[in-house]
Design a protein around this motif. Structure first.
Motif, PDB file in Angstrom:
ATOM      1  N   GLY A  35      43.807  17.225  80.190  1.00  0.00           N
ATOM      2  CA  GLY A  35      43.844  17.882  81.495  1.00  0.00           C
ATOM      3  C   GLY A  35      44.380  19.296  81.360  1.00  0.00           C
ATOM      4  N   VAL A  36      43.555  20.244  81.751  1.00  0.00           N
ATOM      5  CA  VAL A  36      43.983  21.647  81.640  1.00  0.00           C
ATOM      6  C   VAL A  36      44.628  22.090  82.954  1.00  0.00           C
ATOM      7  N   LEU A  37      45.886  22.461  82.862  1.00  0.00           N
ATOM      8  CA  LEU A  37      46.596  22.918  84.060  1.00  0.00           C
ATOM      9  C   LEU A  37      46.658  24.437  84.077  1.00  0.00           C
ATOM     10  N   VAL A  58      48.876  23.480  79.917  1.00  0.00           N
ATOM     11  CA  VAL A  58      48.204  24.751  80.196  1.00  0.00           C
ATOM     12  C   VAL A  58      47.267  25.077  79.017  1.00  0.00           C
ATOM     13  N   PRO A  59      46.350  26.020  79.190  1.00  0.00           N
ATOM     14  CA  PRO A  59      45.368  26.280  78.132  1.00  0.00           C
ATOM     15  C   PRO A  59      45.997  26.676  76.796  1.00  0.00           C
ATOM     16  N   ASN A  60      45.336  26.248  75.739  1.00  0.00           N
ATOM     17  CA  ASN A  60      45.625  26.719  74.387  1.00  0.00           C
ATOM     18  C   ASN A  60      46.973  26.294  73.792  1.00  0.00           C
ATOM     19  N   VAL A  61      47.617  25.314  74.384  1.00  0.00           N
ATOM     20  CA  VAL A  61      48.913  24.874  73.834  1.00  0.00           C
ATOM     21  C   VAL A  61      48.734  23.844  72.719  1.00  0.00           C
ATOM     22  N   GLY A  62      47.488  23.360  72.550  1.00  0.00           N
ATOM     23  CA  GLY A  62      47.229  22.417  71.453  1.00  0.00           C
ATOM     24  C   GLY A  62      46.951  21.008  71.929  1.00  0.00           C
ATOM     25  N   LYS A  63      46.393  20.862  73.126  1.00  0.00           N
ATOM     26  CA  LYS A  63      46.128  19.526  73.664  1.00  0.00           C
ATOM     27  C   LYS A  63      45.115  18.776  72.783  1.00  0.00           C
ATOM     28  N   SER A  64      43.999  19.459  72.467  1.00  0.00           N
ATOM     29  CA  SER A  64      42.980  18.808  71.634  1.00  0.00           C
ATOM     30  C   SER A  64      43.526  18.545  70.237  1.00  0.00           C
ATOM     31  N   SER A  65      44.309  19.478  69.733  1.00  0.00           N
ATOM     32  CA  SER A  65      44.892  19.294  68.388  1.00  0.00           C
ATOM     33  C   SER A  65      45.822  18.098  68.367  1.00  0.00           C
ATOM     34  N   LEU A  66      46.562  17.896  69.461  1.00  0.00           N
ATOM     35  CA  LEU A  66      47.466  16.742  69.528  1.00  0.00           C
ATOM     36  C   LEU A  66      46.662  15.446  69.496  1.00  0.00           C
ATOM     37  N   PHE A 126      59.350  17.662  69.525  1.00  0.00           N
ATOM     38  CA  PHE A 126      58.756  18.887  68.972  1.00  0.00           C
ATOM     39  C   PHE A 126      57.699  18.477  67.941  1.00  0.00           C
ATOM     40  N   THR A 127      56.549  19.154  67.948  1.00  0.00           N
ATOM     41  CA  THR A 127      55.482  18.796  66.998  1.00  0.00           C
ATOM     42  C   THR A 127      54.814  20.013  66.368  1.00  0.00           C
ATOM     43  N   ASP A 128      54.167  19.745  65.253  1.00  0.00           N
ATOM     44  CA  ASP A 128      53.290  20.732  64.621  1.00  0.00           C
ATOM     45  C   ASP A 128      51.976  20.002  64.368  1.00  0.00           C
ATOM     46  N   CYS A 129      51.014  20.248  65.230  1.00  0.00           N
ATOM     47  CA  CYS A 129      49.764  19.477  65.157  1.00  0.00           C
ATOM     48  C   CYS A 129      48.842  19.927  64.037  1.00  0.00           C
ATOM     49  N   LEU A 130      49.128  21.054  63.407  1.00  0.00           N
ATOM     50  CA  LEU A 130      48.251  21.506  62.331  1.00  0.00           C
ATOM     51  C   LEU A 130      48.655  20.910  60.986  1.00  0.00           C
ATOM     52  N   LYS A 131      49.889  20.416  60.930  1.00  0.00           N
ATOM     53  CA  LYS A 131      50.383  19.827  59.696  1.00  0.00           C
ATOM     54  C   LYS A 131      49.622  18.522  59.444  1.00  0.00           C
ATOM     55  N   LEU A 143      56.671  19.581  72.808  1.00  0.00           N
ATOM     56  CA  LEU A 143      56.740  21.027  72.584  1.00  0.00           C
ATOM     57  C   LEU A 143      56.064  21.298  71.242  1.00  0.00           C
ATOM     58  N   ASN A 144      54.831  21.786  71.333  1.00  0.00           N
ATOM     59  CA  ASN A 144      53.999  21.940  70.142  1.00  0.00           C
ATOM     60  C   ASN A 144      54.121  23.346  69.556  1.00  0.00           C
ATOM     61  N   LYS A 145      53.539  23.524  68.397  1.00  0.00           N
ATOM     62  CA  LYS A 145      53.605  24.775  67.632  1.00  0.00           C
ATOM     63  C   LYS A 145      55.044  25.050  67.228  1.00  0.00           C
ATOM     64  N   MET A 146      55.754  23.977  66.879  1.00  0.00           N
ATOM     65  CA  MET A 146      57.151  24.141  66.481  1.00  0.00           C
ATOM     66  C   MET A 146      57.270  24.986  65.215  1.00  0.00           C
ATOM     67  N   ASP A 147      56.181  25.047  64.431  1.00  0.00           N
ATOM     68  CA  ASP A 147      56.193  25.876  63.218  1.00  0.00           C
ATOM     69  C   ASP A 147      56.323  27.352  63.563  1.00  0.00           C
ATOM     70  N   LEU A 148      55.982  27.718  64.810  1.00  0.00           N
ATOM     71  CA  LEU A 148      56.060  29.127  65.212  1.00  0.00           C
ATOM     72  C   LEU A 148      57.340  29.441  65.990  1.00  0.00           C
ATOM     73  N   ALA A 149      58.109  28.391  66.281  1.00  0.00           N
ATOM     74  CA  ALA A 149      59.283  28.575  67.155  1.00  0.00           C
ATOM     75  C   ALA A 149      60.578  28.672  66.355  1.00  0.00           C
TER      76      ALA A 149
HETATM   77  N1  LIG Z   1      50.626  27.143  64.531  1.00  0.00           N
HETATM   78  C1  LIG Z   1      50.148  26.116  65.239  1.00  0.00           C
HETATM   79  N2  LIG Z   1      48.952  26.243  65.854  1.00  0.00           N
HETATM   80  C2  LIG Z   1      48.503  25.194  66.566  1.00  0.00           C
HETATM   81  C3  LIG Z   1      49.232  23.978  66.675  1.00  0.00           C
HETATM   82  N3  LIG Z   1      48.519  23.129  67.463  1.00  0.00           N
HETATM   83  C4  LIG Z   1      47.393  23.788  67.815  1.00  0.00           C
HETATM   84  N4  LIG Z   1      47.364  25.030  67.277  1.00  0.00           N
HETATM   85  C5  LIG Z   1      46.320  26.075  67.432  1.00  0.00           C
HETATM   86  O1  LIG Z   1      46.316  26.470  68.791  1.00  0.00           O
HETATM   87  C6  LIG Z   1      44.991  26.778  69.221  1.00  0.00           C
HETATM   88  C7  LIG Z   1      44.661  25.970  70.452  1.00  0.00           C
HETATM   89  O2  LIG Z   1      44.596  24.579  70.117  1.00  0.00           O
HETATM   90  P1  LIG Z   1      43.765  23.540  70.987  1.00  0.00           P
HETATM   91  O3  LIG Z   1      44.067  22.193  70.436  1.00  0.00           O
HETATM   92  O4  LIG Z   1      42.348  23.961  71.091  1.00  0.00           O
HETATM   93  O5  LIG Z   1      44.469  23.749  72.396  1.00  0.00           O
HETATM   94  P2  LIG Z   1      44.036  23.188  73.826  1.00  0.00           P
HETATM   95  O6  LIG Z   1      45.298  23.058  74.588  1.00  0.00           O
HETATM   96  O7  LIG Z   1      43.214  21.959  73.668  1.00  0.00           O
HETATM   97  O8  LIG Z   1      43.181  24.403  74.358  1.00  0.00           O
HETATM   98  P3  LIG Z   1      42.255  24.485  75.699  1.00  0.00           P
HETATM   99  O9  LIG Z   1      41.171  23.478  75.506  1.00  0.00           O
HETATM  100  O10 LIG Z   1      41.776  25.906  75.658  1.00  0.00           O
HETATM  101  O11 LIG Z   1      43.112  24.221  76.857  1.00  0.00           O
HETATM  102  C8  LIG Z   1      44.093  26.486  68.027  1.00  0.00           C
HETATM  103  O12 LIG Z   1      43.844  27.701  67.359  1.00  0.00           O
HETATM  104  C9  LIG Z   1      44.921  25.555  67.168  1.00  0.00           C
HETATM  105  O13 LIG Z   1      44.590  25.656  65.814  1.00  0.00           O
HETATM  106  C10 LIG Z   1      50.510  23.884  66.015  1.00  0.00           C
HETATM  107  O14 LIG Z   1      51.240  22.884  66.073  1.00  0.00           O
HETATM  108  N5  LIG Z   1      50.897  24.988  65.320  1.00  0.00           N
END
Ligand SMILES: Nc1nc2c(ncn2[C@@H]2O[C@H](COP(=O)(O)OP(=O)(O)OP(=O)(O)O)[C@@H](O)[C@H]2O)c(=O)[nH]1
Length: 319
Positions: A204-206, A150-158, A107-112, A79-85
């Motif tokens: 994998g984007v679901l 699903v898209p934009n949850v932070g898969k690449s950031s993880l 729970f993770t914060d991938c931007l940290k 469960l990512n983006k824990m900093d926002l939850a």
């Molecule tokens: N606040 C916060 N933002 C995050 C975190 N992880 C990722 N992000 C932001 O979320 C956005 C999406 O991150 P990506 O890693 O591109 O997500 P993705 O799931 O690979 O996206 P898709 O390729 O579109 O499916 C970016 O703007 C990241 O900077 C986190 O832990 N906390």
């Protein structure tokens, strides 16, 4: 006194959001079938699935398409983006997930730069895998993980965060695709030396599971669905409704409002004025043309939503 009056006012706010008969069918374009097919084809090379989802919606929108597979394959829910939850609900969330059969959760914060939980991920995965049988891959001594979500949850950031944490370098050395892996698309990246662990570098984007309009709206609020498909105006209104419901009144101070409000037009007007997002338009009247200044509601809605996604309006638990 003013606060007391303001909070009494809040009791009269909407308790149910009117979605106005919206249809969510077109909110998710159907272009993801190809990706799904590819993911399924590669599952045989995978020892553990890392499913990643937004910590603000731990129960909504997760796609059960992999459920059959997940049931038989080790699975970790990140469960990512824990900093926002709002993590005061963490125990409740874990209990509910466990009831639904999901017991490996982190729970993770991938931007940290250094997230202790990211450090725990590889040992946790190892533990999960050691207590489960290895499918089709008993002969392999290395481990392979797949990140899905699903898209934009932070898969690449993880993936980047895992590389940063475990390899202590910005870029991981890539290894060529194994036979059976679609070479052009999937490459393996080392994430750990001992044990030798790789992950497929293309996540994998679901497509999210949208059970009803409210789920769709939560997904949209978290940036999982393209804003324009849903409409920024309605997302902004649902955001205001949610902040009020959760008693998160940070927006009042941020935008210089005198008190919480349930009226999105009023709030957007204040935001537009505060940020100077106004437009001058010509109006034709009986006595000639005049120029009037009107708030740019669209720009204000955009700013309101962006502020929320950056965590500037407080931490929330939308489920
Ligand atoms: N606040 C916060 N933002 C995050 C975190 N992880 C990722 N992000 C932001 O979320 C956005 C999406 O991150 P990506 O890693 O591109 O997500 P993705 O799931 O690979 O996206 P898709 O390729 O579109 O499916 C970016 O703007 C990241 O900077 C986190 O832990 N906390």
């Amino acid at each position: 006194m003013r606060l007391y009056q303001a909070l009494r006012n809040v009791d009269k706010f909407r308790t149910v959001f009117d979605f106005g008969g919206r249809d969510v069918a077109h909110w998710f374009p159907g272009h993801m079938a190809k990706g799904l097919k590819q993911m399924k084809a590669n599952l045989k090379n995978v020892d553990c699935i890392i499913e990643i989802h937004d910590a603000r919606i731990p129960l909504s929108g997760r796609n059960p398409i992999f459920q059959d597979t997940l049931n038989v394959r080790p699975h970790l829910l990140v469960l990512n983006k824990m900093d926002l939850a709002d993590l005061s609900y963490k125990q409740k969330v874990l209990k509910k997930l466990e009831k639904d059969g999901v017991s490996n959760v982190i729970f993770t914060d991938c931007l940290k730069q250094r997230d202790d939980n990211i450090k725990k991920l590889v040992p946790m995965v190892l533990e999960i895998m050691e207590t489960s049988p290895r499918f089709n891959r008993e002969e392999n001594r290395d481990y392979c993980l797949m990140v899905i979500g699903v898209p934009n949850v932070g898969k690449s950031s993880l993936i980047n965060s895992l590389r940063r944490t475990n390899l202590k370098k910005g870029r991981a050395s890539r290894v060529g695709g194994e036979p059976g892996i679609t070479r052009a698309v999937l490459t393996k990246i080392q994430v750990s030396e001992r044990p030798l662990m790789y992950l497929l570098d293309t996540p994998g984007v679901l497509p999210p599971k949208i059970e009803n309009v409210e789920t769709g709206m939560k997904l949209a609020l978290c940036g999982t669905i393209l804003d324009h498909l849903v409409g920024e105006d309605i997302i902004a209104d649902y955001l205001l409704f949610s902040l009020n419901r959760l008693r998160k009144f940070g927006y009042v101070e941020k935008y210089d409002l005198s008190e919480p409000s349930d009226d999105i037009q009023h709030v957007l007007k204040r935001i537009a004025v505060k940020l100077g997002k106004t437009q001058r338009v010509k109006a034709i009247t009986g006595v000639g043309n005049i120029t009037v200044t009107i708030p740019n509601y669209t720009a204000a809605a955009y700013n309101f939503i962006r502020a929320f996604r950056k965590g500037e309006l407080g931490q929330v638990m939308l489920d």
